[in-house]
Write a protein that holds these residues in place. Structure first.
Motif, PDB file in Angstrom:
ATOM      1  N   ASP A  45       1.149  -0.950   0.521  1.00  0.00           N
ATOM      2  CA  ASP A  45       0.172   0.179   0.012  1.00  0.00           C
ATOM      3  C   ASP A  45       0.838   1.133  -0.088  1.00  0.00           C
ATOM      4  O   ASP A  45       0.618   2.645  -0.046  1.00  0.00           O
ATOM      5  CB  ASP A  45      -1.087  -0.013   1.185  1.00  0.00           C
ATOM      6  CG  ASP A  45      -0.154  -0.318   3.001  1.00  0.00           C
ATOM      7  OD1 ASP A  45      -0.684   0.003   3.553  1.00  0.00           O
ATOM      8  OD2 ASP A  45       0.701  -0.095   2.645  1.00  0.00           O
ATOM      9  N   LEU A  59      -5.180   6.411  -7.745  1.00  0.00           N
ATOM     10  CA  LEU A  59      -5.100   5.515  -7.604  1.00  0.00           C
ATOM     11  C   LEU A  59      -6.692   4.618  -6.733  1.00  0.00           C
ATOM     12  O   LEU A  59      -6.365   4.683  -6.044  1.00  0.00           O
ATOM     13  CB  LEU A  59      -4.019   4.889  -6.817  1.00  0.00           C
ATOM     14  CG  LEU A  59      -3.385   3.232  -7.095  1.00  0.00           C
ATOM     15  CD1 LEU A  59      -3.215   3.003  -8.555  1.00  0.00           C
ATOM     16  CD2 LEU A  59      -2.277   3.232  -6.057  1.00  0.00           C
ATOM     17  N   ASN A  60      -7.532   3.539  -6.901  1.00  0.00           N
ATOM     18  CA  ASN A  60      -8.330   3.019  -6.452  1.00  0.00           C
ATOM     19  C   ASN A  60      -8.134   1.494  -6.747  1.00  0.00           C
ATOM     20  O   ASN A  60      -8.179   1.074  -7.271  1.00  0.00           O
ATOM     21  CB  ASN A  60      -9.736   3.073  -6.861  1.00  0.00           C
ATOM     22  CG  ASN A  60     -10.931   2.278  -6.577  1.00  0.00           C
ATOM     23  OD1 ASN A  60     -10.716   2.293  -6.041  1.00  0.00           O
ATOM     24  ND2 ASN A  60     -12.124   2.408  -6.751  1.00  0.00           N
ATOM     25  N   THR A  61      -7.201   1.065  -5.754  1.00  0.00           N
ATOM     26  CA  THR A  61      -6.831  -0.711  -5.768  1.00  0.00           C
ATOM     27  C   THR A  61      -8.509  -1.707  -5.137  1.00  0.00           C
ATOM     28  O   THR A  61      -8.274  -2.840  -4.884  1.00  0.00           O
ATOM     29  CB  THR A  61      -6.293  -0.114  -4.203  1.00  0.00           C
ATOM     30  OG1 THR A  61      -6.425  -0.206  -2.842  1.00  0.00           O
ATOM     31  CG2 THR A  61      -4.959   0.192  -4.363  1.00  0.00           C
ATOM     32  N   SER A  62      -9.144  -1.034  -4.701  1.00  0.00           N
ATOM     33  CA  SER A  62     -10.261  -1.577  -4.594  1.00  0.00           C
ATOM     34  C   SER A  62     -10.909  -2.390  -6.124  1.00  0.00           C
ATOM     35  O   SER A  62     -11.795  -3.177  -5.618  1.00  0.00           O
ATOM     36  CB  SER A  62     -12.134  -1.089  -4.115  1.00  0.00           C
ATOM     37  OG  SER A  62     -12.343  -0.273  -4.954  1.00  0.00           O
ATOM     38  N   GLU A  64     -10.908  -4.278  -9.708  1.00  0.00           N
ATOM     39  CA  GLU A  64     -10.382  -5.868  -9.651  1.00  0.00           C
ATOM     40  C   GLU A  64      -9.888  -5.940 -11.279  1.00  0.00           C
ATOM     41  O   GLU A  64     -10.722  -4.875 -12.323  1.00  0.00           O
ATOM     42  CB  GLU A  64     -11.641  -6.882  -9.679  1.00  0.00           C
ATOM     43  CG  GLU A  64     -12.397  -6.692  -8.759  1.00  0.00           C
ATOM     44  CD  GLU A  64     -11.381  -7.755  -7.402  1.00  0.00           C
ATOM     45  OE1 GLU A  64     -10.402  -8.575  -8.193  1.00  0.00           O
ATOM     46  OE2 GLU A  64     -10.953  -7.972  -6.926  1.00  0.00           O
ATOM     47  N   PRO A  65      -8.379  -5.758 -11.017  1.00  0.00           N
ATOM     48  CA  PRO A  65      -8.325  -5.323 -12.604  1.00  0.00           C
ATOM     49  C   PRO A  65      -8.293  -7.024 -13.953  1.00  0.00           C
ATOM     50  O   PRO A  65      -7.939  -6.607 -14.862  1.00  0.00           O
ATOM     51  CB  PRO A  65      -6.276  -5.797 -11.890  1.00  0.00           C
ATOM     52  CG  PRO A  65      -6.492  -5.244 -10.596  1.00  0.00           C
ATOM     53  CD  PRO A  65      -7.603  -5.630 -10.374  1.00  0.00           C
ATOM     54  N   PHE A 231     -12.005  -1.969 -15.361  1.00  0.00           N
ATOM     55  CA  PHE A 231     -10.666  -1.536 -14.889  1.00  0.00           C
ATOM     56  C   PHE A 231     -10.248  -1.153 -16.187  1.00  0.00           C
ATOM     57  O   PHE A 231      -9.931   0.330 -15.550  1.00  0.00           O
ATOM     58  CB  PHE A 231      -9.830  -2.834 -14.946  1.00  0.00           C
ATOM     59  CG  PHE A 231      -8.198  -2.113 -14.936  1.00  0.00           C
ATOM     60  CD1 PHE A 231      -7.832  -1.813 -13.329  1.00  0.00           C
ATOM     61  CD2 PHE A 231      -7.804  -2.502 -16.101  1.00  0.00           C
ATOM     62  CE1 PHE A 231      -6.607  -1.604 -13.340  1.00  0.00           C
ATOM     63  CE2 PHE A 231      -6.275  -2.097 -16.045  1.00  0.00           C
ATOM     64  CZ  PHE A 231      -5.567  -1.559 -14.528  1.00  0.00           C
ATOM     65  N   LEU A 256      -2.021  -1.004 -15.046  1.00  0.00           N
ATOM     66  CA  LEU A 256      -2.271  -3.008 -14.497  1.00  0.00           C
ATOM     67  C   LEU A 256      -0.972  -2.834 -13.629  1.00  0.00           C
ATOM     68  O   LEU A 256      -0.919  -4.069 -12.631  1.00  0.00           O
ATOM     69  CB  LEU A 256      -2.288  -3.532 -15.812  1.00  0.00           C
ATOM     70  CG  LEU A 256      -2.361  -5.114 -15.314  1.00  0.00           C
ATOM     71  CD1 LEU A 256      -3.780  -5.247 -14.294  1.00  0.00           C
ATOM     72  CD2 LEU A 256      -2.039  -5.526 -16.453  1.00  0.00           C
ATOM     73  N   HIS A 259      -0.850  -2.029  -9.950  1.00  0.00           N
ATOM     74  CA  HIS A 259      -2.103  -2.800  -9.305  1.00  0.00           C
ATOM     75  C   HIS A 259      -1.613  -3.606  -8.706  1.00  0.00           C
ATOM     76  O   HIS A 259      -2.029  -4.965  -7.690  1.00  0.00           O
ATOM     77  CB  HIS A 259      -3.400  -2.871  -9.843  1.00  0.00           C
ATOM     78  CG  HIS A 259      -4.229  -1.715  -9.723  1.00  0.00           C
ATOM     79  ND1 HIS A 259      -4.999  -1.484  -8.786  1.00  0.00           N
ATOM     80  CD2 HIS A 259      -4.256  -0.740 -10.589  1.00  0.00           C
ATOM     81  CE1 HIS A 259      -6.182  -0.081  -9.008  1.00  0.00           C
ATOM     82  NE2 HIS A 259      -5.341   0.076 -10.061  1.00  0.00           N
TER      83      HIS A 259
END
Length: 426
Positions: A45, A59-62, A64-65, A231, A256, A259
């Motif tokens: 993080d 950046l939104n890590t939630s 799903e790529p 994504f 990508l 992430h």
């Protein structure tokens, strides 16, 4: 009887001691790894921090790529995605196609999970002509994850682009055969692209597109990964602020990487040093060629911003020249982060293999440079080349002052405190 009691008491004490020691060791390691997760710069993080508003807004890590059998795409995201290439079929057709897709391919993506003790390094290798004579190949091959894009070949260009590939990004119109150890990462732009993937691994694809498409493909179907249309929308809306029709494959690949990796280094993006947009394996034919529907200049600006904020390392012609000049003028030894002696002379020699060589010329080795008298034309030319940066020693001193200072002690606590300070600055 007395001896038996003594033996039992000794055994009991040993067991008790081992239990207490085990709890103590377990607690110490737990605290250490907890501290490491908070302080180590490669913690997964690290890209988000309270004082970095720009990154937090993008950046939104939630998100799903990748698609998976468990993921449900929203109708709204589907309707945004289907306009890419005038897809006329409806959402129910998409869902049925995805269901068939995961009957053949893995139901969840094969991704290295984030860990406080593992720094996932990633090289994103674009196809720009600025890779020619870059000598980045050995450096690229050192990474854990090496992502290549579309038609980008390695054979015949190993010195500049490396030999290893772990993930190869493509869509049907840019598909290439892969070895058995490389992940095929599909960027779908229409339902037909998902159908192509299924048929290319089975009966053979017979559909038509705007260019000829491979009927079959050689790749490991257990290593297939499919990018999530949501994504793609996230990259367009959050990162590009809806500029351009849709993001380029290269830019989406870079996001990508943010992430799925902790350290991201970017090679072969943007125009060459003459401002031409071309591929490293082709001869330049059209100097007026630009980036089509993609907002190339805006994408490039964001990549530069990421580099400025030290979220990525962006390898450009300018960076290569700066590093070259810096190493040529550095003293032979200096002090490392923890007070250790660093032999810059050796770093300079190692760096030479990455320097571009002009045809008909040869880069002098470190030994040859040191053998030159101070008044030689070689040293005069080097002094002129870095005159704008000031005296070499001042340049070196300034660079050293910008680095984290070594702790007075090298015990674990001091190292962790030093890493915490570095993590906050990044």
């Amino acid at each position: 009887m007395t001896k038996t009691k003594v033996k039992m008491l000794v055994v009991l004490l040993c067991v008790t001691g081992i239990w207490v020691l085990r709890r103590h060791v377990s607690r110490v390691f737990s605290e250490y790894f907890s501290q490491l997760q908070d302080t180590y710069p490669c913690a997964f993080d690290k890209c988000l921090s309270e004082d970095d508003l720009w990154s937090m807004l993008h950046l939104n890590t939630s998100v799903e790529p990748f698609l998976s059998a468990q993921y449900n795409l929203s109708v709204d995201a589907f309707n945004w995605w289907k306009r890419f290439q005038v897809e006329r079929r409806d959402f129910s057709t998409y869902k049925k196609t995805v269901d068939r897709l995961f009957e053949m391919f893995p139901s969840s993506p094969d991704v290295i999970k984030p860990s406080p003790v593992l720094c996932r390094s990633c090289a994103v290798v674009g196809n720009s002509g600025n890779l020619k004579r870059s000598r980045y190949g050995p450096l690229i091959d050192l990474h854990d994850v090496i992502i290549r894009i579309n038609h980008g070949p390695t054979k015949g260009f190993e010195a500049d682009v490396g030999t290893r590939t772990t993930h190869h990004v493509m869509y049907p119109e840019s598909a290439v055969d892969l070895d058995n150890n490389t992940h095929l990462v599909l960027f779908p732009f229409k339902i037909q692209d998902l159908e192509w993937l299924i048929k290319a691994f089975s009966t053979g694809f017979t559909g038509r597109s705007y260019v000829p498409v491979k009927s079959n493909i050689k790749a490991n179907k257990d290593l297939v990964m499919v990018i999530n249309p949501a994504f793609m929308r996230y990259v367009h809306d959050m990162w590009l602020q809806k500029k351009g029709s849709y993001p380029s494959t290269g830019f989406m690949t870079l996001i990508l990487a943010l992430h799925i990796c902790d350290e991201v280094r970017v090679f072969g993006y943007g125009a060459d040093k003459n401002g031409n947009w071309n591929h490293y394996w082709e001869k330049l034919k059209d100097t007026k060629f630009k980036t089509g529907k993609h907002p190339g200049s805006h994408e490039y600006g964001i990549i530069e911003k990421l580099a400025e904020k030290q979220k990525i390392v962006f390898f450009t012609d300018e960076l290569l020249e700066k590093e070259k000049a810096f190493l040529l003028d550095a003293p032979l030894t200096t002090t490392g982060l923890f007070g250790e002696a660093v032999d810059v002379k050796m770093q300079g020699e190692a760096f030479e293999q990455y320097l571009p060589r002009q045809s008909g010329s040869r880069t002098a080795t470190a030994e040859e440079r040191r053998a030159q008298p101070p008044s030689s034309s070689y040293h005069q030319s080097q002094k002129q080349s870095v005159a704008s940066r000031g005296p070499p020693q001042q340049t070196w001193d300034a660079r050293q002052r910008s680095r984290p200072q070594p702790p007075e002690k090298t015990d674990l606590r001091s190292i962790i405190q030093s890493r915490r300070a570095r993590g906050k600055r990044s």
